[in-house]
Write an enzyme that holds these catalytic residues in place. Sequence first.
Site, PDB file in Angstrom:
ATOM      1  N   ASP A  80      -5.041   0.148  -3.721  1.00 16.24           N
ATOM      2  CA  ASP A  80      -5.303   1.518  -3.278  1.00 16.24           C
ATOM      3  C   ASP A  80      -6.427   1.487  -2.237  1.00 16.24           C
ATOM      4  OD1 ASP A  80      -6.049   4.559  -3.557  1.00 16.24           O
ATOM      5  OD2 ASP A  80      -4.191   4.340  -4.695  1.00 16.24           O
ATOM      6  N   ASP A  81      -7.160   2.574  -2.121  1.00 14.39           N
ATOM      7  CA  ASP A  81      -8.192   2.697  -1.081  1.00 14.39           C
ATOM      8  C   ASP A  81      -9.266   1.604  -1.267  1.00 14.39           C
ATOM      9  OD1 ASP A  81      -9.618   3.692   1.053  1.00 14.39           O
ATOM     10  OD2 ASP A  81      -9.749   5.739   0.286  1.00 14.39           O
ATOM     11  N   LYS A 157       1.496   3.149   0.038  1.00  9.19           N
ATOM     12  CA  LYS A 157       1.027   4.476  -0.369  1.00  9.19           C
ATOM     13  C   LYS A 157       0.298   5.073   0.818  1.00  9.19           C
ATOM     14  CE  LYS A 157      -2.191   6.873  -3.486  1.00  9.19           C
ATOM     15  NZ  LYS A 157      -2.982   6.791  -4.738  1.00  9.19           N
ATOM     16  N   ASP A 159      -1.737   8.062   2.184  1.00  5.49           N
ATOM     17  CA  ASP A 159      -2.533   9.221   1.772  1.00  5.49           C
ATOM     18  C   ASP A 159      -2.710  10.185   2.947  1.00  5.49           C
ATOM     19  OD1 ASP A 159      -4.036  10.767   0.039  1.00  5.49           O
ATOM     20  OD2 ASP A 159      -5.283   9.101  -0.652  1.00  5.49           O
ATOM     21  N   SER A 191       1.787  10.961   0.199  1.00  8.50           N
ATOM     22  CA  SER A 191       0.946  11.953  -0.484  1.00  8.50           C
ATOM     23  C   SER A 191       1.105  13.338   0.159  1.00  8.50           C
ATOM     24  CB  SER A 191      -0.518  11.525  -0.428  1.00  8.50           C
ATOM     25  OG  SER A 191      -0.673  10.262  -1.022  1.00  8.50           O
ATOM     26  N   ARG A 216       3.764  12.296  -3.837  1.00  6.10           N
ATOM     27  CA  ARG A 216       2.820  12.954  -4.728  1.00  6.10           C
ATOM     28  C   ARG A 216       2.860  14.443  -4.445  1.00  6.10           C
ATOM     29  NH1 ARG A 216      -1.789  10.760  -6.172  1.00  6.10           N
ATOM     30  NH2 ARG A 216      -2.129  12.901  -6.848  1.00  6.10           N
ATOM     31  N   ASP A 220      -4.603  14.385  -8.023  1.00  5.75           N
ATOM     32  CA  ASP A 220      -4.779  13.078  -8.673  1.00  5.75           C
ATOM     33  C   ASP A 220      -4.970  13.239 -10.177  1.00  5.75           C
ATOM     34  OD1 ASP A 220      -4.863  11.996  -6.144  1.00  5.75           O
ATOM     35  OD2 ASP A 220      -6.916  11.226  -6.305  1.00  5.75           O
TER      36      ASP A 220
END
Length: 440
Positions: A80-81, A157, A159, A191, A216, A220
């Site tokens: 992830d980030d 992913k 975002d 997202s 998404r 979160d």
Amino acid sequence: MGPIAVILQLLAVMSLTAAKDDGLVRTPPMGWMAWERFRCDVDCKDDPENCISEALFRDMADRLYEDGWKELGYEYVIIDDCWMSMERDKEGRLQPDPVRFPGGIAKLANYVHERGLKLGIYADMGTFTCMGFPGTTLDKIQIDAQTFASWGVDYLKFDGCSSNPLVQMLGYPLMSIALNATGRPIVYSCSWPAYLGGLPPFVNYNLMGEICHLWRNYYDIQDSWDSLQAIVDWFFNNQDEIQPAAGPGRWNDPDMLIIGNFGLSMDESRSQMALWAIMAAPLIMSTDLRHLDNGARAILQNKVAIAINQDPLGIQGRRLLKEKSRIEVYWRPLFQSASALVFLSRRTDMPYRYHTSLGKLHYEEGNYEAYDVFTGTTVKGLNSTTEITLSINPSGVVMWYVLPTTKAQSHHRHRNASPSSEETSRVQISQREIRTSHSL
Ligand SMILES: *[C@@H]1O[C@H](CO)[C@@H](O)[C@H](O)[C@H]1NC(C)=O
Ligand SMILES: *[C@@H]1O[C@H](CO)[C@@H](O)[C@H](O)[C@H]1NC(C)=O
């Protein structure tokens, strides 16, 4: 790329009428993602075991490979980030933090692939990622897609922090095209809807499945039962809008499984597993697989819950009932006229004895048997009028896998669909799992 070129590319996307039909994620993706459990811990000096580093992802790949997760379908290891260096390289490419990822992402991808797993990575359609690392501005979409493909990444992913709806409207479809143009099959998780409030008219769910493999819709997840309940409420309060958007290759994503962390009791953990199976949600764990207790492990590795989640028809389930007693009933139709039922208690007092019948839950006449997913017991000789009494724990569930034992269709709402032979064999496998569990 100038704004005109961007708009021309967007028009090209909009003229695509075919669904994103590239054969990826025909059932919801399964795997592990760093964010909910490990966040943006970049302090490898003080916290080497838990910081975002190549060692963490190698450790999780080892666990998935050695502890039986891979065989159950958990295959994506997703960064992830906070993996990036603050600077792009001389050619304008993203690069990992050199201290925390000294071997580079390609080497990590190789490590993951050697174990039969797949690697996911994170980027952001905007100026900066949510934690302030370099974003993918419109002019960087192509180069970032190519960089990820060149490293052997299998899942992105994407975002949407430091961005706006117009940039997102251009950028999310452009990334879809750019990923496709790399020639490498890459699962694309957007997202986007979450940044638009998750609902029409701001989100076009017909279009979503043509651009992204999963998306998404909402906030979160945090490590708490409250957060989980807010997500469940949003998903089922809005089921008329979002449920039809899901299907093979296109999934709503209520966010990660938090089972094994600090916020859920065992009953609440079963509730998450059950509801995520009903929702045809991606099963992306975010927990420390190196230190997982056996209760959480058993829930995450429940073969029947997984088989229900991975049903080949890919029909997202719905909430059927909200009783005054604060019992809620959820239902999902499955392949070969089977179905899943989840009885959830929102009560906070004691186990509640809930009385119902399959007929009251709109099942057709006929004979059925029900397998209780978490206790492993089977209830035989049911018909639509048989009176059923279930004891449901506070914030817990009873989950049933229901099979018709006569030829009658199991449910008036059953949708027609004919799975391919590959899908048929997967179902036979899952039904064999269920029979195996029966005999335990
Ligand atoms: C690109 O898109 C086409 C059309 O949807 C699809 O058939 C193909 O598999 C995609 N290729 C990749 C590498 O994603
Ligand atoms: C349904 O099952 C009940 C027992 O659970 C039985 O008394 C009843 O006769 C059955 N009805 C039909 C139509 O088979």
